[in-house]
Design a protein around this motif. Structure first.
Motif, short mmCIF file in Angstrom:
data_model
loop_
_atom_site.label_atom_id
_atom_site.label_comp_id
_atom_site.label_asym_id
_atom_site.label_seq_id
_atom_site.Cartn_x
_atom_site.Cartn_y
_atom_site.Cartn_z
N VAL A 157 -2.20 -1.62 9.02
CA VAL A 157 -2.04 -0.95 7.72
C VAL A 157 -2.73 0.42 7.75
O VAL A 157 -2.18 1.41 7.25
N MET A 158 -3.89 0.48 8.35
CA MET A 158 -4.62 1.76 8.39
C MET A 158 -3.90 2.80 9.24
O MET A 158 -4.14 4.00 9.10
N SER A 159 -2.99 2.34 10.11
CA SER A 159 -2.22 3.28 10.94
C SER A 159 -0.87 3.63 10.33
O SER A 159 -0.09 4.38 10.92
N GLU A 196 1.91 -2.53 -12.86
CA GLU A 196 1.30 -1.48 -13.69
C GLU A 196 0.27 -0.70 -12.88
O GLU A 196 0.24 0.54 -12.92
N LYS A 197 -0.54 -1.41 -12.09
CA LYS A 197 -1.55 -0.73 -11.26
C LYS A 197 -0.87 0.13 -10.19
O LYS A 197 -1.30 1.26 -9.92
N ILE A 198 0.20 -0.40 -9.60
CA ILE A 198 0.92 0.36 -8.57
C ILE A 198 1.51 1.64 -9.15
O ILE A 198 1.45 2.71 -8.53
N ALA A 199 2.04 1.55 -10.37
CA ALA A 199 2.58 2.74 -11.03
C ALA A 199 1.49 3.78 -11.27
O ALA A 199 1.71 4.99 -11.10
N GLU A 200 0.32 3.31 -11.66
CA GLU A 200 -0.81 4.23 -11.88
C GLU A 200 -1.25 4.89 -10.57
O GLU A 200 -1.55 6.09 -10.54
N LEU A 201 -1.28 4.13 -9.49
CA LEU A 201 -1.66 4.68 -8.19
C LEU A 201 -0.66 5.74 -7.73
O LEU A 201 -1.04 6.78 -7.19
N LYS A 202 0.61 5.47 -7.96
CA LYS A 202 1.65 6.44 -7.60
C LYS A 202 1.45 7.76 -8.35
O LYS A 202 1.53 8.85 -7.77
N GLU A 203 1.20 7.64 -9.65
CA GLU A 203 1.02 8.83 -10.47
C GLU A 203 -0.20 9.63 -10.01
O GLU A 203 -0.17 10.86 -9.90
N HIS A 204 -1.28 8.91 -9.74
CA HIS A 204 -2.52 9.54 -9.27
C HIS A 204 -2.28 10.25 -7.93
O HIS A 204 -2.72 11.37 -7.72
N TYR A 205 -1.58 9.58 -7.04
CA TYR A 205 -1.31 10.12 -5.70
C TYR A 205 -0.47 11.39 -5.79
O TYR A 205 -0.72 12.37 -5.09
N ARG A 206 0.53 11.36 -6.66
CA ARG A 206 1.41 12.54 -6.82
C ARG A 206 0.64 13.76 -7.32
O ARG A 206 0.95 14.89 -6.95
N HIS A 207 -0.34 13.52 -8.19
CA HIS A 207 -1.08 14.64 -8.78
C HIS A 207 -2.26 15.08 -7.91
O HIS A 207 -2.83 16.15 -8.14
N ILE A 257 -5.63 3.71 -0.84
CA ILE A 257 -4.41 2.95 -1.12
C ILE A 257 -4.12 1.98 0.03
O ILE A 257 -3.55 0.89 -0.19
N LYS A 258 -4.51 2.34 1.23
CA LYS A 258 -4.30 1.42 2.36
C LYS A 258 -5.19 0.19 2.21
O LYS A 258 -4.76 -0.93 2.51
N ARG A 259 -6.41 0.39 1.76
CA ARG A 259 -7.30 -0.76 1.55
C ARG A 259 -6.76 -1.68 0.46
O ARG A 259 -6.89 -2.91 0.54
#
Length: 336
Positions: free
Chosen positions: A221-223, A256-267, A275-277
């Motif tokens: 996953v880390m790779s 819901e958490k995945i959607a928040e992570l996506k938004e955070h990552y985009r910005h 996110i890998k962890r």
């Protein structure tokens, strides 16, 4: 039983998360339905069509595939788990079906053409590999399967079986059952490799395996391929084509958490390591218990092989009934 289902895997290596998403998970669900009878085949004869000079690669993985089956929840009390080569009736049916198929028709099979090109056989393609769609027809019809779970890329193989059934029944009488395909929903059924290239594949070395330890899973996953332009944590990142988010969409339950992570990552402001962890946690929740069951079953390989022996005997009994009907309809049951 309303449905008889035939499915299986080539034993050329341990099974990976792509197999789980594409077939194993659905097989367990199908098994739960009392109206379904599953025949699940370890297709060692098919694997030998392009591994004849390396049979150890095939034979050594029969047990590994069986362990994967049991670990994900396939139950030999509710599904028939068997080894293809232990059912001689399949080879005899293949011989009869070959007389109903032209060389031109096999050569036009898109799946065969594609795989011959991928494996770079050229004119040296083994005859067994060339005609394995006919062998698959034998596998399906021997058990009178009316449903066959397949990916879109295997649709031409199923169509070849349907043609063989129609030709046989037209020539000799209504004996064989014409199967229908069970296809994955659009956008499902194929998991990309951790490198982001194509599907997860044993031959490409881009898979996470059911047998992988927690440490190996975490290392893979880390790779994982993410966004090559997301160099610094504060950089905006791309979610599309980012394998970490692709896998979170498939395996994550907290949408819901995945959607928040996506938004955070985009910005920007969210690092790949974080996110890998999280993905490691998500995968461990599903595959940690599967790994533990697999390790427990692996302690008694003799019991696993005995289970396969019994399953193969049950499968052979079913195939023998079909073969007897086939020979009767063809008029070659000389001594019965």
């Amino acid at each position: 039983m309303k449905n008889i289902i035939l499915t299986g895997d080539r034993p050329t290596g341990q099974l990976h998360l792509g197999h789980y998403v594409g077939s194993l998970k659905n097989r367990v669900l199908m098994q739960e339905d009392p109206e379904n009878k599953l025949f699940i085949m370890i297709a060692d004869m098919q694997a030998l069509t392009d591994n004849a000079k390396n049979p150890e690669k095939v034979s050594s993985n029969v047990l590994q595939v069986a362990l994967d089956y049991l670990a994900v929840g396939l139950d030999p009390k509710r599904s028939t788990l068997f080894i293809q080569s232990q059912i001689p009736e399949l080879a005899e049916l293949t011989m009869y079906y070959l007389n109903l198929v032209s060389v031109g028709r096999v050569r036009r099979n898109p799946t065969v053409k594609s795989e011959i090109e991928q494996k770079k056989f050229g004119e040296s393609v083994p005859a067994g590999f060339f005609i394995y769609p006919v062998s698959q027809a034998s596998d399906i019809t021997a058990f009178k399967a009316n449903l066959v779970p397949v990916g879109e890329d295997q649709k031409p193989m199923l169509e070849q079986t349907q043609e063989i059934v129609q030709s046989f029944n037209h020539t000799y009488g209504e004996v064989l059952v014409e199967p229908k395909g069970v296809f994955p929903e659009k956008g499902q059924g194929r998991l990309p490799g951790i490198d982001g290239n194509g599907k997860m594949s044993k031959s490409l070395g881009n898979g996470i395996y059911l047998a992988d330890s927690a440490d190996v899973l975490a290392k893979k996953v880390m790779s994982m391929y993410t966004d090559p332009n997301h160099i610094h944590v504060e950089d905006p990142g791309q979610v599309e084509g980012n394998m970490v988010f692709t896998y979170l969409d498939v395996f994550g339950t907290d949408k819901e958490k995945i959607a928040e992570l996506k938004e955070h990552y985009r910005h920007g402001g969210l690092g790949d390591v974080k996110i890998k962890r999280y993905l490691i946690e998500v995968l461990e929740a599903t595959f940690g218990p599967i790994r533990a069951r697999r390790e427990e079953y692996a302690k008694n390989p003799e019991a696993i092989m005995q289970m396969l022996k019994e399953g193969s005997e049950n499968a052979q009994a079913a195939a023998a009934e079909t073969l007897a009907e086939v020979k009767q309809s063809m008029g070659i049951n000389y001594f019965n």
